[in-house]
Design a protein around this motif. Structure first.
Motif, PDB file in Angstrom:
ATOM      1  N   VAL A   1      -6.217   2.949   9.626  1.00 35.33           N
ATOM      2  CA  VAL A   1      -5.681   1.599   9.819  1.00 35.33           C
ATOM      3  C   VAL A   1      -5.578   1.270  11.305  1.00 35.33           C
ATOM      4  CG1 VAL A   1      -3.619   0.169   9.554  1.00 35.33           C
ATOM      5  CG2 VAL A   1      -4.471   1.496   7.619  1.00 35.33           C
TER       6      VAL A   1
ATOM      7  N   SER B   1      -9.855   0.109  10.360  1.00 34.71           N
ATOM      8  CA  SER B   1     -10.271   0.050   8.965  1.00 34.71           C
ATOM      9  C   SER B   1      -9.300  -0.799   8.154  1.00 34.71           C
ATOM     10  CB  SER B   1     -10.349   1.457   8.384  1.00 34.71           C
ATOM     11  OG  SER B   1     -10.782   1.423   7.039  1.00 34.71           O
ATOM     12  N   SER B   2      -9.744  -1.244   6.985  1.00 30.75           N
ATOM     13  CA  SER B   2      -8.863  -2.029   6.122  1.00 30.75           C
ATOM     14  C   SER B   2      -7.887  -1.108   5.398  1.00 30.75           C
ATOM     15  CB  SER B   2      -9.685  -2.806   5.092  1.00 30.75           C
ATOM     16  OG  SER B   2     -10.209  -1.923   4.105  1.00 30.75           O
ATOM     17  N   PRO B   3      -6.680  -1.596   5.097  1.00 28.87           N
ATOM     18  CA  PRO B   3      -5.711  -0.776   4.358  1.00 28.87           C
ATOM     19  C   PRO B   3      -6.251  -0.313   3.002  1.00 28.87           C
ATOM     20  CG  PRO B   3      -4.626  -2.677   5.320  1.00 28.87           C
ATOM     21  CD  PRO B   3      -6.098  -2.875   5.523  1.00 28.87           C
ATOM     22  N   LEU B   4      -7.110  -1.112   2.381  1.00 26.60           N
ATOM     23  CA  LEU B   4      -7.666  -0.739   1.078  1.00 26.60           C
ATOM     24  C   LEU B   4      -8.552   0.499   1.198  1.00 26.60           C
ATOM     25  CD1 LEU B   4      -8.024  -1.326  -1.921  1.00 26.60           C
ATOM     26  CD2 LEU B   4      -9.927  -2.859  -1.331  1.00 26.60           C
TER      27      LEU B   4
END
Length: 243
Positions: free
Chosen positions: A73, A77-80
């Motif tokens: 994160v 990067s995305s949290p997903l």
């Protein structure tokens, strides 16, 4: 004195454990508390809000997955994607949970609590024991102590990361490399066999090859393909040796 199987309550179970087990569990959990302190400090120093490592430690309570999540994160990067990577990494808890299923209540909130307290450490202290009472004591003692010391460490570390390191660029201290270094330190002791090392190398190779072509965070997920290929090769090799 009543037997351990008849002693009601978690507190009584913990009080009745032998001193050798208590000593070993305390040493391991204290060491994990120090790792938690570094996690909290590095997470905040790397740009995560103070509440994030604390919340992860209470709700997720999975050290390696927490390191991966925050590293991804804060790296963009995305949290997903970060959550997916952490979930894949924590999939090893499924077979460990099967191994200690006999110490977990069959229903109710205690079963949910036991699932939350399942870690490598609580399983490691439980699995070698055969007596049902000793297994329950080892599981709950390790799980509760680790949860308390890990979260205390993370809270103290996050406070340090938000105060002592507030005016310092994490990259100047090398903290941008701290997450990979800690994860490597957690991984290396587990690579006991040639098959384990082959699997780790395969996963790392896939991740490195994917870096130029995939968005941030996805190379770590793609590394799972390398892990599966490495495991498949190891099983094929064992069958060839046995034939």
């Amino acid at each position: 004195m009543r037997s351990l199987n008849r002693t009601p309550g978690l507190a009584n179970r913990i009080r009745s454990v032998d001193r050798e087990l208590l000593r070993d569990v305390l040493l391991v959990c204290a060491a994990d508390g120090v790792v938690g302190l570094s996690f909290g400090a590095v997470a905040v120093a790397s740009g995560a809000p103070l509440w994030l490592p604390v919340l992860l430690s209470v709700v997720v309570f999975a050290g390696a997955s927490q390191f991966v999540f925050v590293a991804l994160v804060t790296g963009g990067s995305s949290p997903l994607v970060a959550a997916l990577t952490g979930t894949v990494l924590n999939a090893r808890m499924v077979p460990l949970g099967m191994g200690v299923a006999d110490v977990v209540p069959r229903s109710g909130w205690r079963r949910l609590l036991a699932a939350h307290l399942l870690t490598d450490e609580s399983a490691a202290f439980t699995l070698p024991r055969r007596d049902p009472g000793e297994r329950r004591s080892a599981f709950w003692l390790t799980g509760v102590l680790l949860f308390v010391l890990w979260n205390l460490g993370v809270m103290v570390g996050a406070g340090l990361g938000g105060t002592v390191l507030a005016s310092v660029d994490p990259a100047d201290l090398g903290l941008d490399a701290a997450f990979p270094a800690v994860l490597l330190a957690l991984l290396v002791p587990a690579l006991r066999t040639r098959a384990d090392r082959r699997t780790a190398v395969a996963g790392a190779a896939v991740a490195v090859a994917a870096v130029p072509v995939l968005p941030v965070g996805l190379p770590a997920v793609a590394a799972v393909l390398g892990v599966l290929a490495g495991r498949s090769g190891a099983r094929t090799g064992r069958r060839g040796e046995g034939s």
